[in-house]
Write a protein that holds these residues in place. Structure first.
Motif, PDB file in Angstrom:
ATOM      1  N   GLU A  61      31.683 -46.197 -61.266  1.00  0.00           N
ATOM      2  CA  GLU A  61      32.072 -47.517 -61.807  1.00  0.00           C
ATOM      3  C   GLU A  61      33.597 -47.616 -61.957  1.00  0.00           C
ATOM      4  N   GLY A  62      34.166 -48.687 -61.397  1.00  0.00           N
ATOM      5  CA  GLY A  62      35.581 -48.974 -61.640  1.00  0.00           C
ATOM      6  C   GLY A  62      36.573 -48.167 -60.821  1.00  0.00           C
ATOM      7  N   LEU A  63      36.086 -47.270 -59.969  1.00  0.00           N
ATOM      8  CA  LEU A  63      37.025 -46.432 -59.202  1.00  0.00           C
ATOM      9  C   LEU A  63      37.856 -47.291 -58.245  1.00  0.00           C
ATOM     10  N   ILE A  64      37.215 -48.305 -57.665  1.00  0.00           N
ATOM     11  CA  ILE A  64      37.962 -49.302 -56.889  1.00  0.00           C
ATOM     12  C   ILE A  64      38.008 -50.571 -57.740  1.00  0.00           C
ATOM     13  N   PRO A  65      39.158 -50.852 -58.372  1.00  0.00           N
ATOM     14  CA  PRO A  65      39.216 -51.968 -59.324  1.00  0.00           C
ATOM     15  C   PRO A  65      38.964 -53.313 -58.652  1.00  0.00           C
ATOM     16  N   LYS A  66      38.454 -54.259 -59.405  1.00  0.00           N
ATOM     17  CA  LYS A  66      38.186 -55.605 -58.904  1.00  0.00           C
ATOM     18  C   LYS A  66      39.473 -56.229 -58.363  1.00  0.00           C
ATOM     19  N   GLY A  67      39.377 -56.812 -57.162  1.00  0.00           N
ATOM     20  CA  GLY A  67      40.523 -57.510 -56.578  1.00  0.00           C
ATOM     21  C   GLY A  67      41.607 -56.589 -56.035  1.00  0.00           C
ATOM     22  N   ALA A  68      41.321 -55.295 -55.906  1.00  0.00           N
ATOM     23  CA  ALA A  68      42.359 -54.338 -55.490  1.00  0.00           C
ATOM     24  C   ALA A  68      42.906 -54.662 -54.103  1.00  0.00           C
ATOM     25  N   SER A  69      44.206 -54.389 -53.948  1.00  0.00           N
ATOM     26  CA  SER A  69      44.856 -54.481 -52.654  1.00  0.00           C
ATOM     27  C   SER A  69      44.913 -53.054 -52.099  1.00  0.00           C
ATOM     28  N   CYS A  70      44.176 -52.815 -51.008  1.00  0.00           N
ATOM     29  CA  CYS A  70      43.877 -51.442 -50.590  1.00  0.00           C
ATOM     30  C   CYS A  70      44.430 -51.132 -49.202  1.00  0.00           C
ATOM     31  N   ILE A  71      44.692 -49.843 -48.956  1.00  0.00           N
ATOM     32  CA  ILE A  71      45.053 -49.378 -47.615  1.00  0.00           C
ATOM     33  C   ILE A  71      44.239 -48.139 -47.286  1.00  0.00           C
ATOM     34  N   ASP A  72      43.697 -48.115 -46.055  1.00  0.00           N
ATOM     35  CA  ASP A  72      42.969 -46.943 -45.553  1.00  0.00           C
ATOM     36  C   ASP A  72      43.890 -46.279 -44.529  1.00  0.00           C
ATOM     37  N   ILE A  73      44.360 -45.102 -44.872  1.00  0.00           N
ATOM     38  CA  ILE A  73      45.378 -44.421 -44.066  1.00  0.00           C
ATOM     39  C   ILE A  73      44.712 -43.461 -43.081  1.00  0.00           C
ATOM     40  N   GLY A  74      44.976 -43.647 -41.789  1.00  0.00           N
ATOM     41  CA  GLY A  74      44.296 -42.852 -40.769  1.00  0.00           C
ATOM     42  C   GLY A  74      42.849 -43.301 -40.646  1.00  0.00           C
ATOM     43  N   THR A  75      42.661 -44.602 -40.541  1.00  0.00           N
ATOM     44  CA  THR A  75      41.317 -45.215 -40.565  1.00  0.00           C
ATOM     45  C   THR A  75      40.497 -44.928 -39.316  1.00  0.00           C
ATOM     46  N   GLY A  76      41.151 -44.558 -38.193  1.00  0.00           N
ATOM     47  CA  GLY A  76      40.424 -44.306 -36.946  1.00  0.00           C
ATOM     48  C   GLY A  76      39.718 -45.577 -36.501  1.00  0.00           C
ATOM     49  N   ALA A  77      38.392 -45.491 -36.359  1.00  0.00           N
ATOM     50  CA  ALA A  77      37.600 -46.659 -35.955  1.00  0.00           C
ATOM     51  C   ALA A  77      37.288 -47.573 -37.148  1.00  0.00           C
ATOM     52  N   GLY A  78      37.849 -47.245 -38.343  1.00  0.00           N
ATOM     53  CA  GLY A  78      37.669 -48.127 -39.495  1.00  0.00           C
ATOM     54  C   GLY A  78      36.911 -47.514 -40.668  1.00  0.00           C
ATOM     55  N   PHE A  79      37.021 -46.188 -40.823  1.00  0.00           N
ATOM     56  CA  PHE A  79      36.273 -45.517 -41.886  1.00  0.00           C
ATOM     57  C   PHE A  79      37.204 -44.727 -42.793  1.00  0.00           C
ATOM     58  N   PRO A  80      37.082 -44.905 -44.094  1.00  0.00           N
ATOM     59  CA  PRO A  80      36.059 -45.628 -44.844  1.00  0.00           C
ATOM     60  C   PRO A  80      36.320 -47.132 -45.046  1.00  0.00           C
ATOM     61  N   GLY A  81      37.427 -47.678 -44.541  1.00  0.00           N
ATOM     62  CA  GLY A  81      37.852 -49.028 -44.906  1.00  0.00           C
ATOM     63  C   GLY A  81      36.857 -50.131 -44.596  1.00  0.00           C
ATOM     64  N   ALA A 142      42.047 -42.057 -47.869  1.00  0.00           N
ATOM     65  CA  ALA A 142      42.185 -41.357 -46.588  1.00  0.00           C
ATOM     66  C   ALA A 142      41.033 -40.381 -46.446  1.00  0.00           C
ATOM     67  N   ARG A 143      40.395 -40.412 -45.251  1.00  0.00           N
ATOM     68  CA  ARG A 143      39.297 -39.486 -44.978  1.00  0.00           C
ATOM     69  C   ARG A 143      39.609 -38.735 -43.696  1.00  0.00           C
ATOM     70  N   ALA A 144      39.535 -37.409 -43.747  1.00  0.00           N
ATOM     71  CA  ALA A 144      39.654 -36.540 -42.565  1.00  0.00           C
ATOM     72  C   ALA A 144      40.970 -36.749 -41.821  1.00  0.00           C
ATOM     73  N   VAL A 145      42.093 -36.774 -42.553  1.00  0.00           N
ATOM     74  CA  VAL A 145      43.384 -37.025 -41.913  1.00  0.00           C
ATOM     75  C   VAL A 145      44.271 -35.772 -41.899  1.00  0.00           C
ATOM     76  N   ALA A 146      44.423 -35.104 -43.031  1.00  0.00           N
ATOM     77  CA  ALA A 146      45.277 -33.906 -43.080  1.00  0.00           C
ATOM     78  C   ALA A 146      44.989 -33.156 -44.376  1.00  0.00           C
ATOM     79  N   ARG A 147      45.552 -31.951 -44.468  1.00  0.00           N
ATOM     80  CA  ARG A 147      45.422 -31.209 -45.725  1.00  0.00           C
ATOM     81  C   ARG A 147      46.160 -31.946 -46.824  1.00  0.00           C
ATOM     82  N   LEU A 148      45.701 -31.758 -48.069  1.00  0.00           N
ATOM     83  CA  LEU A 148      46.180 -32.598 -49.169  1.00  0.00           C
ATOM     84  C   LEU A 148      47.683 -32.480 -49.423  1.00  0.00           C
ATOM     85  N   ASP A 149      48.273 -31.299 -49.240  1.00  0.00           N
ATOM     86  CA  ASP A 149      49.712 -31.182 -49.539  1.00  0.00           C
ATOM     87  C   ASP A 149      50.534 -32.059 -48.594  1.00  0.00           C
TER      88      ASP A 149
END
Ligand code: SAH
Length: 233
Positions: A61-81, A142-149
């Motif tokens: 609950e609430g992890l993606i706030p209502k009305g959020a302006s979001c970016i999916d970095i390294g979306t590939g074919a569009g996932f998870p965006g 971001a999903r499956a893009v690079a190591r976290l550091d």
């Protein structure tokens, strides 16, 4: 750690949304016959690995706030965006990738699904982080893009102070977070926390959640070659 089950019920999926998400999988597997978009060929597997996995944040609950302006970095074919945009029409999305070929599918799928709040953007995260869009998003994922550091330096400069970054990871997330803790702090993030989830097949998933506390110092993000060769340590 309490593990959340990633199910359509936990996500709060309606029948209409389920139909839209099935259409997305159908389109993906069809397009995949001519362009290499995913290693997955089976619709059931694609449902779990691309749809349910993408929607994991909606189990909290609430992890993606209502009305959020979001970016999916390294979306590939569009996932998870794409699945998130479909489930949450209150949010706006920029789907960013440095590879044009996969983005063409993301654009056609957004059109097919009538996702008005989706903008497909060709470019590199560390370059976008030096434009007017720096600190311009309340949520980045971001999903499956690079190591976290390394990934933290792509992602956190794009997040507004008071906003949040979500990193899709596997069971090794705690170790990755520990390794990246210093980089996250330097980039303006609060210490991250890990949410444990499980797909219906039993596969373990983790979401690393990082809140942006302070502005990112002007020297970040550095150029690709530099940030890869010398991760903030
Ligand atoms: N998120 C998608 C794709 C993962 S593959 C999924 O989970 O299915 C990783 C993608 O990240 C590739 O398409 C690659 O082009 C993109 N990528 C890697 N580094 C990037 C960067 N610095 N800026 C933008 N895109 C990047």
């Amino acid at each position: 750690m309490n593990t959340l089950a990633i199910t359509p019920q936990a996500i709060g999926m309606t029948e209409g949304q389920q139909d839209g998400l099935q259409a997305l999988i159908g389109g993906l597997l069809q397009a995949n016959k001519t362009v290499n978009l995913t290693a997955i060929r089976d619709a059931g597997q694609a449902w779990e690995k691309h749809i349910l996995d993408s929607l994991a944040p909606l189990c909290v609950e609430g992890l993606i706030p209502k009305g959020a302006s979001c970016i999916d970095i390294g979306t590939g074919a569009g996932f998870p965006g794409l699945p998130l945009a479909l489930m949450r029409p209150d949010t706006k999305w920029v789907l960013l990738d440095s590879t044009k070929k996969k983005l063409a599918f993301a654009q056609s799928a957004a059109d097919m699904l009538g996702l008005a709040g989706v903008e497909v953007c060709h470019g590199r995260a560390e370059e976008l982080g030096r434009t007017a869009r720096r600190e311009g998003f309340t949520l980045a994922c971001a999903r499956a893009v690079a190591r976290l550091d390394i990934l933290a330096e792509y992602v956190l400069p794009l997040v507004a102070v008071g906003g949040r970054a979500l990193f899709y990871k596997g069971p090794e997330a705690e170790a990755e977070l520990e390794e990246a803790a210093h980089a996250i702090a330097k980039l303006g993030g609060k210490p991250g926390r890990v949410v444990a989830l499980r797909l219906p097949s039993g596969d373990e998933r983790r979401l690393i959640v990082v809140e942006k506390a302070r502005k990112t110092p002007a020297q970040y993000p550095r150029r690709e070659a530099v940030l890869r060769a010398q991760p903030i340590g």
